[in-house]
Design a protein around this motif. Structure first.
Motif, PDB file in Angstrom:
ATOM      1  N   HIS A 177       1.151  -1.185  -0.042  1.00  0.00           N
ATOM      2  CA  HIS A 177      -0.010   0.050   0.009  1.00  0.00           C
ATOM      3  C   HIS A 177       0.851   1.068   0.048  1.00  0.00           C
ATOM      4  N   ASN A 193      -2.691  -6.481   0.622  1.00  0.00           N
ATOM      5  CA  ASN A 193      -1.305  -5.518   0.803  1.00  0.00           C
ATOM      6  C   ASN A 193      -1.251  -4.809  -0.602  1.00  0.00           C
ATOM      7  N   ALA A 194      -2.267  -5.069  -1.648  1.00  0.00           N
ATOM      8  CA  ALA A 194      -2.394  -4.296  -2.650  1.00  0.00           C
ATOM      9  C   ALA A 194      -1.029  -4.955  -3.788  1.00  0.00           C
ATOM     10  N   VAL A 250      -4.788  -0.529   2.594  1.00  0.00           N
ATOM     11  CA  VAL A 250      -4.327  -0.603   0.776  1.00  0.00           C
ATOM     12  C   VAL A 250      -3.849   0.640   0.476  1.00  0.00           C
ATOM     13  N   GLY A 251      -3.610   1.847   1.162  1.00  0.00           N
ATOM     14  CA  GLY A 251      -3.314   2.940   0.419  1.00  0.00           C
ATOM     15  C   GLY A 251      -4.087   4.024   0.400  1.00  0.00           C
ATOM     16  N   GLU A 258      -7.393   4.717  -1.709  1.00  0.00           N
ATOM     17  CA  GLU A 258      -7.715   3.500  -2.110  1.00  0.00           C
ATOM     18  C   GLU A 258      -9.232   2.871  -1.256  1.00  0.00           C
TER      19      GLU A 258
END
Ligand SMILES: NC(=O)c1ccc[n+]([C@@H]2O[C@H](COP(=O)([O-])OP(=O)(O)OC[C@H]3O[C@@H](n4cnc5c(N)ncnc54)[C@H](O)[C@@H]3O)[C@@H](O)[C@H]2O)c1
Length: 666
Positions: free
Chosen positions: A342, A400-401, A587-588, A591
């Motif tokens: 992320h 974790n993308a 995930v960031g 997002e």
């Protein structure tokens, strides 16, 4: 000055001396140097507004240096001298117990035994912040020490805007982290606005004070690994001697080896940061440390031959392990990855082929080259995973993308339709249909007395409640109930506590409410001290995250965030002690929208009323939405809930015949 006086003081009356960071500190990576000269001046101006003008001359230079050296102004000289950790609730100076409970939870999230980069107020995930700087910590603790029962503290991304009059029923604290105008929610916007000191990335539980160390994630990871093995192995076959290969021994990822041990397999977990690997080894979360490939291969083959249950940390890059296992013919049953993708460009994911120190230098001095190397590594990573899955490995994305970033880097991870990924996320295949859609999620509690005996008593209470509920549970959720009973019965012997006396348990709406009610009664009888309830944001209702929590929503609404917003608003007026809503957890930035709550149980009738109302909504909001998305398990769960709760009326989705749609003139 004692601990209580220091808390009540807030920003000190005299300027504390400057101090160096401890030599052995696990420092946060230097952040991107993104601000213009004028913006850097603005960042220093923003930082100085916490302090009187006669300190500005000295602090301005220091803050400018911090900004130049680390990309952020942490105000390290203002870190208090006392040991920061969850103390018994009665140690906190407070006019209301709810405020003291929040202080305890804040301190737990900054405890060096719990937090990843405690000097920079980062709890986990590389950038999951509780506060942006130490002035915010000091001011918040001071406000909480002064708070009356009818005031609410409003916190803007770590900054305590102030105490406002409210009511006894209102939350004591309202937290927002990283709320942005949508068009300003790209990763570089976080770099810029965080460097300016006006927003922060609160991750999930860091910025909402609900992180409880890797235990919080061990349970979910155990459920995931156990069920993944159930998917790939013939019925009844044990995971003993079978390999689970993954990466990351950081905040959450550090739970993987422990979960692998509980699930009875061989876990191989690569970690590039020797400090992170050693910390987890010293804490007993991973059994063995190996730093060279021949030794790893030999040890893994031995463990396979002897059908061992063992967890091994490999100090190095995970791509090297995947490639070596392929070359050496080591078969991987389960594969995943929990590097911090992320956050791919500033230390979440390390490129293969260069040393850890060299990679950190590139982040600081040659960010574009670092980015190119990360992208090349992601492509290589995807290619070698594909080679293993062609041989039969079951690979899943661990939220974790990894697949998202691998696809963006040009890695071969897209399905034939060009829309989906080749591999499922753990939510699509496992946690979504088997847990979230039925309402099972990471409920947790903290015993505020700090007394381990209280935790034992709550474990016993929870086990009794679950056993009773299981007797009348439908067939559809018997497996989940049994897994959770096994979990809670073994929890103590699995030595999961780091920091506060905390426990996690995947329970559904009924389980959460009945366990909480039983705790409240035990508190009223004086058997245990007050208990804080909460949950991970990684749950049924709190989070809208299209590639993770809501990745098993297939009606097109997974890119909306209404559920998370309804959840935080709904929880706030149903009795939560504090609520939080964040941009970006897990995930960031940009997002996901994710939210959570905390609730103090003090044994009162009021607490009993609040827990019933709030916990019911906190879970069933998400089940209703999942059912509307036509998820069969959620449809089952919400119909069951409506049958026993007359005041619940949910709009149900009618099913449409595929044939009808196929005949339409499109
Ligand atoms: N555990 C769960 O159930 C769960 C659920 C959803 C998402 N996640 C995600 O997992 C990720 C990890 O979370 P965390 O808190 O552990 O983050 P973290 O940053 O604390 O740990 C990640 C670790 O990966 C290591 N690493 C990075 N690149 C590597 C590489 N190429 N090879 C080997 N090691 C490497 C880093 O050194 C770091 O220690 C996050 O993106 C998080 O959102 C975890």
């Amino acid at each position: 000055m004692n601990f209580q006086e220091q808390i009540k003081q807030g920003i000190p009356a005299t300027l504390p001396a400057a101090k160096p960071y401890p030599a052995d500190a696990n420092r946060a990576p230097k952040r991107k140097d993104i601000l213009t000269k004028a913006e850097k001046q603005l960042a220093v101006r923003n930082a100085l507004r916490y302090f009187p003008a006669d300190w500005h001359g000295e602090l301005a230079v220091e803050f400018a240096n911090e900004l130049n050296d680390f990309g952020r102004i942490y105000m390290y000289r203002f870190k208090p001298e006392y040991a920061i950790k969850a103390r018994p609730i009665s140690d906190y100076p407070a006019k209301c117990q709810q405020a003291a409970a929040i202080m305890l939870m804040i301190d737990n999230n900054l405890d060096p035994a719990v937090a990843q980069h405690p000097e920079e107020l980062i709890t986990y995930g590389g950038n999951g912040a509780v506060f942006q700087n130490w002035a915010q910590y000091r001011l918040t603790m001071k406000y909480l020490s002064e708070m009356a029962e009818d005031q609410t503290l409003h916190m803007y991304s770590g900054h305590p805007m102030g105490l406002f009059p409210s009511s006894v029923e209102a939350p004591r604290v309202v937290v927002t982290n990283g709320m942005m105008i949508p068009n300003y929610s790209k990763p570089d916007d976080w770099e810029r606005f965080n460097a300016l000191g006006v927003t922060q990335y609160g991750q999930m539980t860091a910025g909402s004070f609900m992180y409880i160390g890797p235990q919080g994630i061990v349970h979910g990871t155990t459920i995931t690994v156990m069920n993944a093995f159930r998917k790939v192995l013939p019925k009844g076959q044990s995971p003993k001697g079978k390999i689970f290969l993954t990466a990351g021994l950081g905040g959450m990822s550090g739970a993987q080896p422990k979960a692998g041990n509980i699930a009875n397999c061989i876990t191989v977990c690569a970690e590039v940061n020797p400090k992170a690997a050693t910390k987890r080894h010293q804490q007993g979360w991973v059994d063995e440390l190996i730093d060279n490939m021949p030794a790893l291969i030999a040890r893994v083959k031995q463990a396979q031959a002897q059908q061992e249950v063992v967890s091994i940390a490999y100090i190095g890059n995970v791509v090297d392990v995947w490639e070596a296992f392929d070359a050496e013919g080591v078969f991987v049953h389960l594969g995943s990855d929990q590097t911090s993708l992320h956050n791919p460009w500033s230390g979440g994911y390390y490129p293969v082929g260069i040393s850890y120190d060299e990679a950190n230098r590139l982040i600081r001095e040659e960010p574009e080259l670092f980015k190119t190397k990360v992208q090349a590594t992601l492509k290589r990573h995807a290619a070698i995973v594909n080679k293993h899955t062609a041989k039969g490995t079951y690979f899943f994305d661990y939220g974790n993308a990894f697949l998202l970033e691998a696809s963006r880097a040009g890695g071969d991870v897209m399905a034939e339709n060009g829309i989906d990924f080749k591999y499922p996320s753990y939510v699509q295949d496992i946690l979504g249909p088997m847990c979230f859609d039925y309402g099972f999620g990471p409920f947790r509690w903290v015993c505020t007395s700090g007394n381990p005996a209280d935790l034992d008593k709550t474990d016993a209470i929870a086990a009794d409640v679950l056993k009773r509920i299981m007797l009348e549970s439908p067939e559809e959720i018997q497996q989940q109930m049994q897994d959770n009973i096994t979990w809670i019965l073994d929890a103590k012997q699995n030595k999961l506590v780091v920091g506060s006396q905390a426990r996690i348990l995947y329970a559904d709406a009924q389980g959460r409410a009945e366990i909480a009610q039983a705790f409240n009664e035990a508190i009223a009888r004086g058997e245990i001290g007050p208990v804080v309830l909460g949950r991970d944001h990684h749950d049924v209702s709190g989070t809208d995250s299209p590639f993770r929590e809501t990745s098993n929503i297939y009606d097109g609404s997974r890119f909306t965030a209404d559920m998370a917003i309804h959840n935080v608003i709904g929880d706030s007026f149903r009795g939560a002690t504090w609520v939080s809503i964040h941009n970006g957890g897990g995930v960031g930035w940009g997002e996901v929208m994710n939210g959570g709550f905390g609730m103090l149980l003090d044994g009162s009738a009021e607490a009993s009323k609040r827990l019933k109302s709030m916990l019911f909504f906190d879970v069933n909001n998400g089940i209703a939405r999942r059912s509307w998305a036509r998820n069969n398990e959620a449809d089952f769960a919400i119909r069951r809930e409506m049958a026993r709760t007359p005041k619940l009326q949910v709009t149900l989705a009618n099913r449409v015949d595929d044939e009808l749609l196929n005949q339409l003139p499109f």
